[in-house]
Motif scaffolding. Structure first.
Motif, PDB file in Angstrom:
ATOM      1  N   LEU A  15       7.731  75.418  28.232  1.00 48.99           N
ATOM      2  CA  LEU A  15       7.852  76.878  28.110  1.00 48.99           C
ATOM      3  C   LEU A  15       6.569  77.556  28.574  1.00 48.99           C
ATOM      4  CD1 LEU A  15       9.497  79.350  27.100  1.00 48.99           C
ATOM      5  CD2 LEU A  15       8.341  79.062  24.899  1.00 48.99           C
ATOM      6  N   GLU A  16       5.426  76.996  28.162  1.00 51.87           N
ATOM      7  CA  GLU A  16       4.146  77.598  28.567  1.00 51.87           C
ATOM      8  C   GLU A  16       3.986  77.562  30.089  1.00 51.87           C
ATOM      9  OE1 GLU A  16       1.199  75.591  26.213  1.00 51.87           O
ATOM     10  OE2 GLU A  16       1.778  76.712  24.406  1.00 51.87           O
ATOM     11  N   ARG A  17       4.399  76.475  30.700  1.00 52.36           N
ATOM     12  CA  ARG A  17       4.316  76.398  32.163  1.00 52.36           C
ATOM     13  C   ARG A  17       5.272  77.396  32.821  1.00 52.36           C
ATOM     14  NH1 ARG A  17       4.066  70.700  35.157  1.00 52.36           N
ATOM     15  NH2 ARG A  17       3.998  72.159  36.893  1.00 52.36           N
ATOM     16  N   LYS A  18       6.468  77.519  32.264  1.00 54.02           N
ATOM     17  CA  LYS A  18       7.439  78.463  32.847  1.00 54.02           C
ATOM     18  C   LYS A  18       6.910  79.900  32.779  1.00 54.02           C
ATOM     19  CE  LYS A  18      11.388  76.708  30.728  1.00 54.02           C
ATOM     20  NZ  LYS A  18      12.837  76.490  30.585  1.00 54.02           N
ATOM     21  N   ASN A  19       6.241  80.222  31.673  1.00 53.00           N
ATOM     22  CA  ASN A  19       5.728  81.595  31.534  1.00 53.00           C
ATOM     23  C   ASN A  19       4.661  81.928  32.572  1.00 53.00           C
ATOM     24  OD1 ASN A  19       7.427  81.965  29.382  1.00 53.00           O
ATOM     25  ND2 ASN A  19       5.869  81.710  27.796  1.00 53.00           N
ATOM     26  N   THR A  20       3.987  80.895  33.117  1.00 52.10           N
ATOM     27  CA  THR A  20       2.909  81.178  34.080  1.00 52.10           C
ATOM     28  C   THR A  20       3.437  81.590  35.450  1.00 52.10           C
ATOM     29  OG1 THR A  20       2.712  78.864  34.815  1.00 52.10           O
ATOM     30  CG2 THR A  20       1.301  79.555  32.967  1.00 52.10           C
ATOM     31  N   PHE A  21       4.722  81.383  35.720  1.00 53.59           N
ATOM     32  CA  PHE A  21       5.255  81.882  37.001  1.00 53.59           C
ATOM     33  C   PHE A  21       6.350  82.930  36.805  1.00 53.59           C
ATOM     34  CE2 PHE A  21       7.447  77.753  36.324  1.00 53.59           C
ATOM     35  CZ  PHE A  21       8.781  78.097  36.458  1.00 53.59           C
ATOM     36  N   ASP A  22       6.402  83.497  35.615  1.00 53.87           N
ATOM     37  CA  ASP A  22       7.355  84.573  35.317  1.00 53.87           C
ATOM     38  C   ASP A  22       6.662  85.899  35.641  1.00 53.87           C
ATOM     39  OD1 ASP A  22       9.001  86.502  34.066  1.00 53.87           O
ATOM     40  OD2 ASP A  22       9.726  85.007  32.629  1.00 53.87           O
ATOM     41  N   GLY A  23       6.878  86.393  36.862  1.00 47.72           N
ATOM     42  CA  GLY A  23       6.132  87.548  37.375  1.00 47.72           C
ATOM     43  C   GLY A  23       6.123  88.746  36.447  1.00 47.72           C
ATOM     44  N   LEU A  25       6.355  88.728  33.216  1.00 46.55           N
ATOM     45  CA  LEU A  25       5.510  88.470  32.040  1.00 46.55           C
ATOM     46  C   LEU A  25       4.030  88.501  32.428  1.00 46.55           C
ATOM     47  CD1 LEU A  25       7.217  85.466  30.165  1.00 46.55           C
ATOM     48  CD2 LEU A  25       7.433  87.901  29.669  1.00 46.55           C
ATOM     49  N   VAL A  26       3.727  87.951  33.598  1.00 48.89           N
ATOM     50  CA  VAL A  26       2.320  87.824  34.007  1.00 48.89           C
ATOM     51  C   VAL A  26       1.742  89.179  34.406  1.00 48.89           C
ATOM     52  CG1 VAL A  26       0.770  86.766  35.711  1.00 48.89           C
ATOM     53  CG2 VAL A  26       2.644  85.433  34.748  1.00 48.89           C
ATOM     54  N   THR A 292      16.751  77.206  32.199  1.00 56.23           N
ATOM     55  CA  THR A 292      16.552  78.481  32.892  1.00 56.23           C
ATOM     56  C   THR A 292      15.059  78.753  33.028  1.00 56.23           C
ATOM     57  OG1 THR A 292      16.687  79.871  30.887  1.00 56.23           O
ATOM     58  CG2 THR A 292      18.735  79.455  32.084  1.00 56.23           C
ATOM     59  N   VAL A 293      14.719  79.522  34.069  1.00 56.89           N
ATOM     60  CA  VAL A 293      13.355  80.011  34.270  1.00 56.89           C
ATOM     61  C   VAL A 293      13.436  81.512  34.552  1.00 56.89           C
ATOM     62  CG1 VAL A 293      12.499  77.796  35.158  1.00 56.89           C
ATOM     63  CG2 VAL A 293      13.358  79.497  36.769  1.00 56.89           C
ATOM     64  N   LEU A 294      12.338  82.214  34.373  1.00 55.29           N
ATOM     65  CA  LEU A 294      12.206  83.676  34.546  1.00 55.29           C
ATOM     66  C   LEU A 294      13.075  84.417  33.506  1.00 55.29           C
ATOM     67  CD1 LEU A 294      12.274  84.108  38.458  1.00 55.29           C
ATOM     68  CD2 LEU A 294      10.417  83.331  36.995  1.00 55.29           C
ATOM     69  N   THR A 295      12.417  85.273  32.740  1.00 55.35           N
ATOM     70  CA  THR A 295      13.128  85.941  31.636  1.00 55.35           C
ATOM     71  C   THR A 295      13.696  87.306  32.018  1.00 55.35           C
ATOM     72  OG1 THR A 295      11.041  86.957  30.935  1.00 55.35           O
ATOM     73  CG2 THR A 295      11.678  84.874  29.870  1.00 55.35           C
ATOM     74  N   GLU A 296      12.981  88.040  32.906  1.00 53.18           N
ATOM     75  CA  GLU A 296      13.275  89.469  33.164  1.00 53.18           C
ATOM     76  C   GLU A 296      13.296  90.269  31.858  1.00 53.18           C
ATOM     77  OE1 GLU A 296      15.451  91.019  36.329  1.00 53.18           O
ATOM     78  OE2 GLU A 296      15.774  89.078  37.308  1.00 53.18           O
ATOM     79  N   LEU A 297      12.418  89.884  30.930  1.00 52.98           N
ATOM     80  CA  LEU A 297      12.342  90.594  29.653  1.00 52.98           C
ATOM     81  C   LEU A 297      11.989  92.072  29.830  1.00 52.98           C
ATOM     82  CD1 LEU A 297      10.602  88.517  26.835  1.00 52.98           C
ATOM     83  CD2 LEU A 297      12.581  90.045  26.643  1.00 52.98           C
TER      84      LEU A 297
END
Ligand SMILES: [Zn+2]
Length: 345
Positions: A15-23, A25-26, A292-297
């Motif tokens: 999860l931590e790795r996925k968050n690093t490429f979630d534009g 979120l970053v 899944t990757v990228l949340t679009e939160l």
């Protein structure tokens, strides 16, 4: 089979790795969309082809099709967006575009398209993609049978970010790409490039250990045909790594046709956590992993705050929506799957 490295089983680390490429979120949603040029490129390129009487793309520019997974005739429409009718298959549930652009119109569009290519070339996008590609390749390498050579084919290679990373990591890499600008730049990088549809490329069977499809399957009129080609090109025990938009994502379920994922000139098939394994199974693949990757939160929060979903700056609507929950439920905006070619015996 290669033993899975520990991080594959470590949910928190992944999860931590996925968050690093979630534009979103970053960088924040609006900043990411503006800095990658998404705010400009989302204009409908085929607006001039819409018949004002029907609201649909002119009949001489389109061709009908049945469900690309199960061949059933189209069910009732869900909605029309930018002249394209989106339907849900009454048999298998796939959401897809039932009247798609003529093949020659589509091929010309892909050869000459530059707007989306410029998004892919933007520096925040390239930075996020490079981390994402590294993540995907780590997953694939963990499952690669040790006796297979590191030789891959990246179908629809785009601007080549994945192939370049794979070469750096010791993979003999071949790229297939129709877009003229992208394929010329790939050739300049001394990557082997195929600039024609895969079925015309005459590649010998059993040539590759890994085939990758980064956001490709959603664009194809006949995705099963391409997957069958991919299966033939793979060695026994070879792997398929695939990323597609997830129509079962929280963001698509909330935004419906307002979601940018619905663009019928280009996104013809909308897979979810049921239909992606189904089409892979039909085409001769068994799923090893799917997430899944990228949340679009940020997009979700903006919409729930009555702002422009892609350019707003709303605070979190509820602390209940977290990246952890979203990916646990397979509600992220992209599905990432690794599958193995099934043995024919
Ligand atoms: Zn179907």
């Amino acid at each position: 089979m290669t033993a899975s490295p520990d991080w594959l089983k470590d949910k928190k680390a992944r999860l931590e790795r996925k968050n690093t490429f979630d534009g979103s979120l970053v960088l924040g949603t609006a900043k990411f969309n503006k800095e990658t040029g998404r705010d400009i490129q989302t204009l409908q390129p085929f607006k001039g082809l819409i018949d004002p009487d029907t609201g649909l793309i002119r009949p001489d520019m389109v061709r009908p099709r049945n469900c690309p997974v199960c061949d059933e005739a189209p069910g009732p429409g869900l909605f029309v967006k930018d002249g394209f009718r989106h339907v849900r298959c009454p048999s298998c549930g796939l959401i897809y575009v039932s009247l798609i652009l003529r093949e020659d119109v589509m091929i010309q569009y892909w050869r000459e398209e530059i707007a989306w290519t410029s998004v892919l070339r933007s520096s925040p996008q390239m930075e996020m993609d490079r981390i994402k590609f590294g993540y995907g390749l780590d997953v694939a390498e963990a499952y690669l049978p040790p006796e297979l050579p590191r030789e891959l084919l990246d179908i629809g290679a785009g601007t080549g970010g994945f192939v370049k990373l794979a070469v750096e990591r010791g993979w003999k890499s071949t790229a297939q790409e129709l877009n003229l600008e992208s394929s010329e730049s790939l050739a300049r990088e001394a990557v082997e490039v195929i600039v024609k549809p895969l079925e015309l490329a005459e590649l010998p069977p059993h040539s590759f250990s890994l085939v990758t499809l980064w956001e490709v399957l959603e664009h194809l009129a006949e995705p099963k045909v391409l997957l069958s080609h991919a299966s033939r090109l793979l060695r026994d025990g070879g792997l398929l790594l695939i990323l597609v938009p997830n129509v079962g994502s929280l963001v698509s379920r909330i935004l419906h046709e307002k979601s940018h994922t619905f663009g019928g000139h280009s996104h013809l098939n909308h897979f979810d956590a049921n239909s992606l394994p189904a089409i892979l199974d039909v085409a001769g693949f068994a799923i090893l992993e799917m997430e899944t990757v990228l949340t679009e939160l940020g997009t979700i929060n903006n919409h729930l705050d009555f702002q422009d979903p892609y350019l707003g700056d709303a605070p979190a609507f509820t602390p209940l929506f977290t990246p952890e929950l979203i990916h646990d439920k397979l509600w992220g905006s992209r599905l990432l799957a690794l599958a193995r070619k099934k043995s024919v015996s």
